[in-house]
Design a protein around this motif. Sequence first.
Motif, PDB file in Angstrom:
ATOM      1  N   ILE A 238       7.319  14.659  -0.649  1.00  0.00           N
ATOM      2  CA  ILE A 238       8.689  14.853  -0.174  1.00  0.00           C
ATOM      3  C   ILE A 238       9.623  15.117  -1.349  1.00  0.00           C
ATOM      4  O   ILE A 238      10.499  15.985  -1.268  1.00  0.00           O
ATOM      5  CB  ILE A 238       9.147  13.613   0.615  1.00  0.00           C
ATOM      6  N   THR A 239       9.426  14.402  -2.432  1.00  0.00           N
ATOM      7  CA  THR A 239      10.281  14.570  -3.597  1.00  0.00           C
ATOM      8  C   THR A 239      10.120  15.960  -4.196  1.00  0.00           C
ATOM      9  O   THR A 239      11.109  16.611  -4.554  1.00  0.00           O
ATOM     10  CB  THR A 239       9.956  13.496  -4.651  1.00  0.00           C
ATOM     11  N   GLN A 240       8.891  16.426  -4.304  1.00  0.00           N
ATOM     12  CA  GLN A 240       8.655  17.769  -4.838  1.00  0.00           C
ATOM     13  C   GLN A 240       9.286  18.829  -3.941  1.00  0.00           C
ATOM     14  O   GLN A 240       9.883  19.787  -4.435  1.00  0.00           O
ATOM     15  CB  GLN A 240       7.159  18.017  -4.984  1.00  0.00           C
ATOM     16  N   GLN A 241       9.157  18.660  -2.620  1.00  0.00           N
ATOM     17  CA  GLN A 241       9.762  19.618  -1.694  1.00  0.00           C
ATOM     18  C   GLN A 241      11.277  19.605  -1.824  1.00  0.00           C
ATOM     19  O   GLN A 241      11.918  20.656  -1.813  1.00  0.00           O
ATOM     20  CB  GLN A 241       9.352  19.296  -0.258  1.00  0.00           C
ATOM     21  N   TYR A 242      11.866  18.423  -1.967  1.00  0.00           N
ATOM     22  CA  TYR A 242      13.309  18.316  -2.130  1.00  0.00           C
ATOM     23  C   TYR A 242      13.754  19.017  -3.407  1.00  0.00           C
ATOM     24  O   TYR A 242      14.746  19.763  -3.402  1.00  0.00           O
ATOM     25  CB  TYR A 242      13.747  16.851  -2.151  1.00  0.00           C
ATOM     26  N   LEU A 243      13.041  18.783  -4.506  1.00  0.00           N
ATOM     27  CA  LEU A 243      13.412  19.426  -5.762  1.00  0.00           C
ATOM     28  C   LEU A 243      13.300  20.941  -5.667  1.00  0.00           C
ATOM     29  O   LEU A 243      14.160  21.672  -6.177  1.00  0.00           O
ATOM     30  CB  LEU A 243      12.549  18.887  -6.907  1.00  0.00           C
ATOM     31  N   LEU A 244      12.280  21.433  -5.014  1.00  0.00           N
ATOM     32  CA  LEU A 244      12.116  22.873  -4.819  1.00  0.00           C
ATOM     33  C   LEU A 244      13.253  23.433  -3.969  1.00  0.00           C
ATOM     34  O   LEU A 244      13.842  24.473  -4.307  1.00  0.00           O
ATOM     35  CB  LEU A 244      10.766  23.169  -4.167  1.00  0.00           C
ATOM     36  N   ASP A 245      13.598  22.744  -2.879  1.00  0.00           N
ATOM     37  CA  ASP A 245      14.695  23.200  -2.023  1.00  0.00           C
ATOM     38  C   ASP A 245      16.034  23.155  -2.759  1.00  0.00           C
ATOM     39  O   ASP A 245      16.870  24.057  -2.590  1.00  0.00           O
ATOM     40  CB  ASP A 245      14.775  22.348  -0.762  1.00  0.00           C
ATOM     41  N   ALA A 246      16.255  22.127  -3.570  1.00  0.00           N
ATOM     42  CA  ALA A 246      17.499  22.022  -4.328  1.00  0.00           C
ATOM     43  C   ALA A 246      17.592  23.142  -5.360  1.00  0.00           C
ATOM     44  O   ALA A 246      18.656  23.749  -5.544  1.00  0.00           O
ATOM     45  CB  ALA A 246      17.578  20.665  -5.014  1.00  0.00           C
ATOM     46  N   TYR A 247      16.497  23.436  -6.025  1.00  0.00           N
ATOM     47  CA  TYR A 247      16.480  24.523  -7.006  1.00  0.00           C
ATOM     48  C   TYR A 247      16.755  25.863  -6.317  1.00  0.00           C
ATOM     49  O   TYR A 247      17.562  26.667  -6.793  1.00  0.00           O
ATOM     50  CB  TYR A 247      15.125  24.566  -7.722  1.00  0.00           C
ATOM     51  N   ARG A 248      16.103  26.068  -5.182  1.00  0.00           N
ATOM     52  CA  ARG A 248      16.291  27.316  -4.440  1.00  0.00           C
ATOM     53  C   ARG A 248      17.746  27.453  -3.966  1.00  0.00           C
ATOM     54  O   ARG A 248      18.335  28.528  -4.060  1.00  0.00           O
ATOM     55  CB  ARG A 248      15.342  27.332  -3.246  1.00  0.00           C
ATOM     56  N   ALA A 249      18.318  26.383  -3.461  1.00  0.00           N
ATOM     57  CA  ALA A 249      19.701  26.417  -2.989  1.00  0.00           C
ATOM     58  C   ALA A 249      20.660  26.683  -4.143  1.00  0.00           C
ATOM     59  O   ALA A 249      21.611  27.449  -3.996  1.00  0.00           O
ATOM     60  CB  ALA A 249      20.054  25.102  -2.301  1.00  0.00           C
ATOM     61  N   ARG A 250      20.414  26.047  -5.281  1.00  0.00           N
ATOM     62  CA  ARG A 250      21.291  26.245  -6.430  1.00  0.00           C
ATOM     63  C   ARG A 250      21.229  27.676  -6.928  1.00  0.00           C
ATOM     64  O   ARG A 250      22.244  28.279  -7.263  1.00  0.00           O
ATOM     65  CB  ARG A 250      20.932  25.281  -7.553  1.00  0.00           C
ATOM     66  N   SER A 251      20.030  28.256  -6.947  1.00  0.00           N
ATOM     67  CA  SER A 251      19.897  29.626  -7.439  1.00  0.00           C
ATOM     68  C   SER A 251      20.504  30.640  -6.465  1.00  0.00           C
ATOM     69  O   SER A 251      20.912  31.713  -6.869  1.00  0.00           O
ATOM     70  CB  SER A 251      18.429  29.958  -7.698  1.00  0.00           C
ATOM     71  N   LEU A 252      20.584  30.283  -5.175  1.00  0.00           N
ATOM     72  CA  LEU A 252      21.191  31.178  -4.185  1.00  0.00           C
ATOM     73  C   LEU A 252      22.676  30.874  -3.954  1.00  0.00           C
ATOM     74  O   LEU A 252      23.337  31.549  -3.167  1.00  0.00           O
ATOM     75  CB  LEU A 252      20.447  31.063  -2.846  1.00  0.00           C
TER      76      LEU A 252
END
Length: 67
Positions: free
Chosen positions: A3-17
């Motif tokens: 869950i933590t890895q998925q959250y970090l990936l989603d946060a990175y993706r959201a920040r880059s977009l």
Amino acid sequence: MSITQQYLLDAYRARSLGEPAPPAPGTHDRQVVREWRDQRRFRAVLAGRPVRHRLRDALSRWQRRPT
């Protein structure tokens, strides 16, 4: 993937977009449990059953127990 890895990936993706970051895992757990409990109580009332307070009833039985 945890869950933590998925959250970090989603946060990175959201920040880059340029989108807002998703809520952290576990942020709304209390609210979800409270809404689930309220829904169960509501369904009990609609079905004509008494609303039970299981934890409160168990604690009161334990407290009244003779020693």
